[in-house]
Design a protein around this motif. Structure first.
Motif, PDB file in Angstrom:
ATOM      1  N   UNK A 223     115.096 -14.323  69.167  1.00 52.31           N
ATOM      2  CA  UNK A 223     116.082 -15.063  69.959  1.00 52.31           C
ATOM      3  C   UNK A 223     117.396 -14.309  70.018  1.00 52.31           C
ATOM      4  N   UNK A 224     117.590 -13.370  69.095  1.00 50.14           N
ATOM      5  CA  UNK A 224     118.784 -12.527  69.084  1.00 50.14           C
ATOM      6  C   UNK A 224     118.470 -11.275  68.273  1.00 50.14           C
ATOM      7  N   UNK A 225     119.085 -10.162  68.652  1.00 50.27           N
ATOM      8  CA  UNK A 225     118.948  -8.893  67.901  1.00 50.27           C
ATOM      9  C   UNK A 225     120.335  -8.314  67.662  1.00 50.27           C
TER      10      UNK A 225
ATOM     11  N   UNK B  13     128.342  -7.107  73.053  1.00 44.63           N
ATOM     12  CA  UNK B  13     127.286  -8.093  73.291  1.00 44.63           C
ATOM     13  C   UNK B  13     126.564  -7.824  74.616  1.00 44.63           C
ATOM     14  N   UNK B  14     125.332  -8.273  74.699  1.00 48.05           N
ATOM     15  CA  UNK B  14     124.667  -8.243  76.001  1.00 48.05           C
ATOM     16  C   UNK B  14     125.279  -9.314  76.903  1.00 48.05           C
ATOM     17  N   UNK B  15     124.995  -9.179  78.190  1.00 48.47           N
ATOM     18  CA  UNK B  15     125.430 -10.210  79.131  1.00 48.47           C
ATOM     19  C   UNK B  15     124.500 -11.411  79.092  1.00 48.47           C
ATOM     20  N   UNK B  16     123.391 -11.298  78.332  1.00 43.82           N
ATOM     21  CA  UNK B  16     122.380 -12.361  78.298  1.00 43.82           C
ATOM     22  C   UNK B  16     122.828 -13.515  77.410  1.00 43.82           C
ATOM     23  N   UNK B  17     122.465 -14.725  77.813  1.00 43.83           N
ATOM     24  CA  UNK B  17     122.720 -15.900  77.003  1.00 43.83           C
ATOM     25  C   UNK B  17     124.197 -16.065  76.674  1.00 43.83           C
ATOM     26  N   UNK B  18     124.447 -16.538  75.447  1.00 49.95           N
ATOM     27  CA  UNK B  18     125.824 -16.779  75.015  1.00 49.95           C
ATOM     28  C   UNK B  18     126.331 -15.678  74.093  1.00 49.95           C
ATOM     29  N   UNK B  19     125.807 -14.471  74.255  1.00 48.70           N
ATOM     30  CA  UNK B  19     126.166 -13.376  73.344  1.00 48.70           C
ATOM     31  C   UNK B  19     127.661 -13.069  73.377  1.00 48.70           C
ATOM     32  N   UNK B  20     128.275 -13.119  74.549  1.00 49.75           N
ATOM     33  CA  UNK B  20     129.703 -12.794  74.650  1.00 49.75           C
ATOM     34  C   UNK B  20     130.541 -13.829  73.905  1.00 49.75           C
TER      35      UNK B  20
ATOM     36  N   UNK C 281     118.113  -6.571  78.831  1.00 48.23           N
ATOM     37  CA  UNK C 281     117.553  -6.348  80.158  1.00 48.23           C
ATOM     38  C   UNK C 281     116.102  -6.758  80.293  1.00 48.23           C
ATOM     39  N   UNK C 282     115.271  -6.396  79.310  1.00 47.19           N
ATOM     40  CA  UNK C 282     113.828  -6.649  79.416  1.00 47.19           C
ATOM     41  C   UNK C 282     113.417  -8.000  78.846  1.00 47.19           C
ATOM     42  N   UNK C 283     114.072  -8.434  77.756  1.00 49.10           N
ATOM     43  CA  UNK C 283     113.695  -9.701  77.132  1.00 49.10           C
ATOM     44  C   UNK C 283     114.606 -10.839  77.563  1.00 49.10           C
ATOM     45  N   UNK C 284     115.764 -10.507  78.137  1.00 44.42           N
ATOM     46  CA  UNK C 284     116.712 -11.541  78.563  1.00 44.42           C
ATOM     47  C   UNK C 284     117.306 -12.321  77.403  1.00 44.42           C
ATOM     48  N   UNK C 285     117.389 -11.668  76.227  1.00 45.94           N
ATOM     49  CA  UNK C 285     117.888 -12.349  75.036  1.00 45.94           C
ATOM     50  C   UNK C 285     119.234 -11.762  74.611  1.00 45.94           C
ATOM     51  N   UNK C 286     120.037 -12.546  73.878  1.00 46.47           N
ATOM     52  CA  UNK C 286     121.299 -12.022  73.350  1.00 46.47           C
ATOM     53  C   UNK C 286     121.056 -10.878  72.361  1.00 46.47           C
ATOM     54  N   UNK C 287     121.934  -9.904  72.380  1.00 45.75           N
ATOM     55  CA  UNK C 287     121.902  -8.813  71.405  1.00 45.75           C
ATOM     56  C   UNK C 287     123.334  -8.332  71.205  1.00 45.75           C
ATOM     57  N   UNK C 288     123.569  -7.719  70.049  1.00 46.95           N
ATOM     58  CA  UNK C 288     124.891  -7.190  69.737  1.00 46.95           C
ATOM     59  C   UNK C 288     124.757  -5.821  69.100  1.00 46.95           C
ATOM     60  N   UNK C 289     125.674  -4.942  69.434  1.00 44.83           N
ATOM     61  CA  UNK C 289     125.871  -3.709  68.676  1.00 44.83           C
ATOM     62  C   UNK C 289     127.125  -3.920  67.828  1.00 44.83           C
TER      63      UNK C 289
ATOM     64  N   UNK D 187     126.240 -17.902  64.709  1.00 46.87           N
ATOM     65  CA  UNK D 187     126.569 -18.352  66.059  1.00 46.87           C
ATOM     66  C   UNK D 187     125.342 -18.562  66.927  1.00 46.87           C
ATOM     67  N   UNK D 188     124.255 -17.910  66.555  1.00 43.06           N
ATOM     68  CA  UNK D 188     122.996 -18.087  67.287  1.00 43.06           C
ATOM     69  C   UNK D 188     122.042 -19.022  66.544  1.00 43.06           C
ATOM     70  N   UNK D 189     122.563 -19.737  65.529  1.00 39.72           N
ATOM     71  CA  UNK D 189     121.783 -20.797  64.891  1.00 39.72           C
ATOM     72  C   UNK D 189     121.044 -20.396  63.643  1.00 39.72           C
ATOM     73  N   UNK D 190     121.292 -19.196  63.116  1.00 38.30           N
ATOM     74  CA  UNK D 190     120.603 -18.754  61.908  1.00 38.30           C
ATOM     75  C   UNK D 190     121.563 -18.911  60.735  1.00 38.30           C
ATOM     76  N   UNK D 191     121.343 -19.887  59.907  1.00 43.46           N
ATOM     77  CA  UNK D 191     122.260 -20.206  58.825  1.00 43.46           C
ATOM     78  C   UNK D 191     121.705 -19.779  57.482  1.00 43.46           C
ATOM     79  N   UNK D 192     122.582 -19.180  56.673  1.00 37.32           N
ATOM     80  CA  UNK D 192     122.197 -18.813  55.326  1.00 37.32           C
ATOM     81  C   UNK D 192     122.208 -20.029  54.406  1.00 37.32           C
TER      82      UNK D 192
END
Length: 267
Positions: A147-149, A172-179, A222-230, A257-262
């Motif tokens: 769901x995010x990388x 961030x990618x332009x996909x989803x709420x990454x920005x 671009x290919x998966x349409x999922x949020x990603x960050x460098x 921020x993408x829902x993965x909580x420690x």
């Protein structure tokens, strides 16, 4: 006035920034960092020089899947250290797939590039990855169905200050709420972790990744349409340990921020 906290040993961090941590990555005369838990879940390209472990941490509850990649450039040590620490996380919910040393050969050589050039220039969106290692890495990411990388990287200078470098920035990618997630995460880390006496080291959000460059995060968007960050933490006036702490803190905020909580603890 923004509230700021000194990073642990903050004054010392600024002072020791002129040195380099003696943490080994297989280089002669150093000692390999050896986190105690957990063991790898599987490996990419087993039986080859590129063989590298993959760690999967499952939360107690169901939730989103995140992939974190370190060592896509072998000489960006703070990201590798931070990725090693991510694989020790406990999760309240979700699944985290960690690949700390994506380019094993480059990591062991302490070089940016491995046997077949720059690994992070082999992921042209819309095409098959260019090399066997890039294809194996991409196949494992697709299998994880993220769901995010996040890629954990570093740069020698400061984004917006040193024209040739991109340090202290999240792209961030332009996909989803990454920005939006990147904006919130950088603001939080600036307020809570970057010392007041290092104002030029405040993190910034870089231009959105539009999926038109041959980088792994571009391809995820671009290919998966999922949020990603460098994540690009600078090496300018920071040693590897301080860089790893900031990288880990940013990863914590971005993935939350993408829902993965420690379940608890610091990165």
């Amino acid at each position: 006035m923004r509230r700021r906290q000194f990073i642990r040993g903050g004054a010392a961090a600024a002072g020791t920034a002129l040195g380099v941590s003696a943490v080994g990555f297989g280089s002669p005369g150093t000692t390999e960092a050896a986190p105690s838990t957990p063991g790898p879940s599987d490996t990419i390209m087993p039986g080859t020089a590129h063989e590298t472990p993959v760690y999967v941490i499952e939360g107690a509850e169901s939730g989103p899947t995140a992939v974190a990649v370190g060592g896509i450039h072998g000489d960006e040590r703070s990201g590798i250290l931070a990725a090693d620490r991510l694989r020790e996380w406990d999760l309240a919910a979700g699944r985290l797939v960690v690949i700390p040393r994506a380019n094993r050969v480059a990591v062991e050589r302490d070089t940016r590039e491995g046997e077949h050039g720059d690994l992070n220039r082999q992921f042209t969106p819309g095409r098959e990855p260019a090399t066997e290692l890039a294809r194996a890495l991409w196949d494992r990411i697709v299998e994880a169905d993220p769901d995010v990388l996040t890629t954990l990287q570093s740069s020698k200078g400061l984004y917006g200050t040193h024209p040739d470098f991109v340090g202290q920035a999240v792209f961030p990618t332009a996909a989803g709420d990454a920005v939006t997630v990147a904006e919130t995460a950088t603001a939080t880390v600036n307020d809570a972790a970057v010392p007041w006496y290092m104002p030029f080291h405040d993190f910034r959000v870089g231009h959105p990744l539009s999926g038109d460059a041959p980088l792994l995060s571009h391809k995820v968007g671009g290919d998966l349409g999922e949020p990603a960050h460098i994540v690009e933490v600078t090496e300018y006036l920071l040693d590897d340990e301080a860089g790893a702490r900031w990288t880990g803190r940013l990863a914590t905020e971005l993935l939350a921020g993408h829902g993965l909580e420690r379940a608890g603890g610091d990165a």
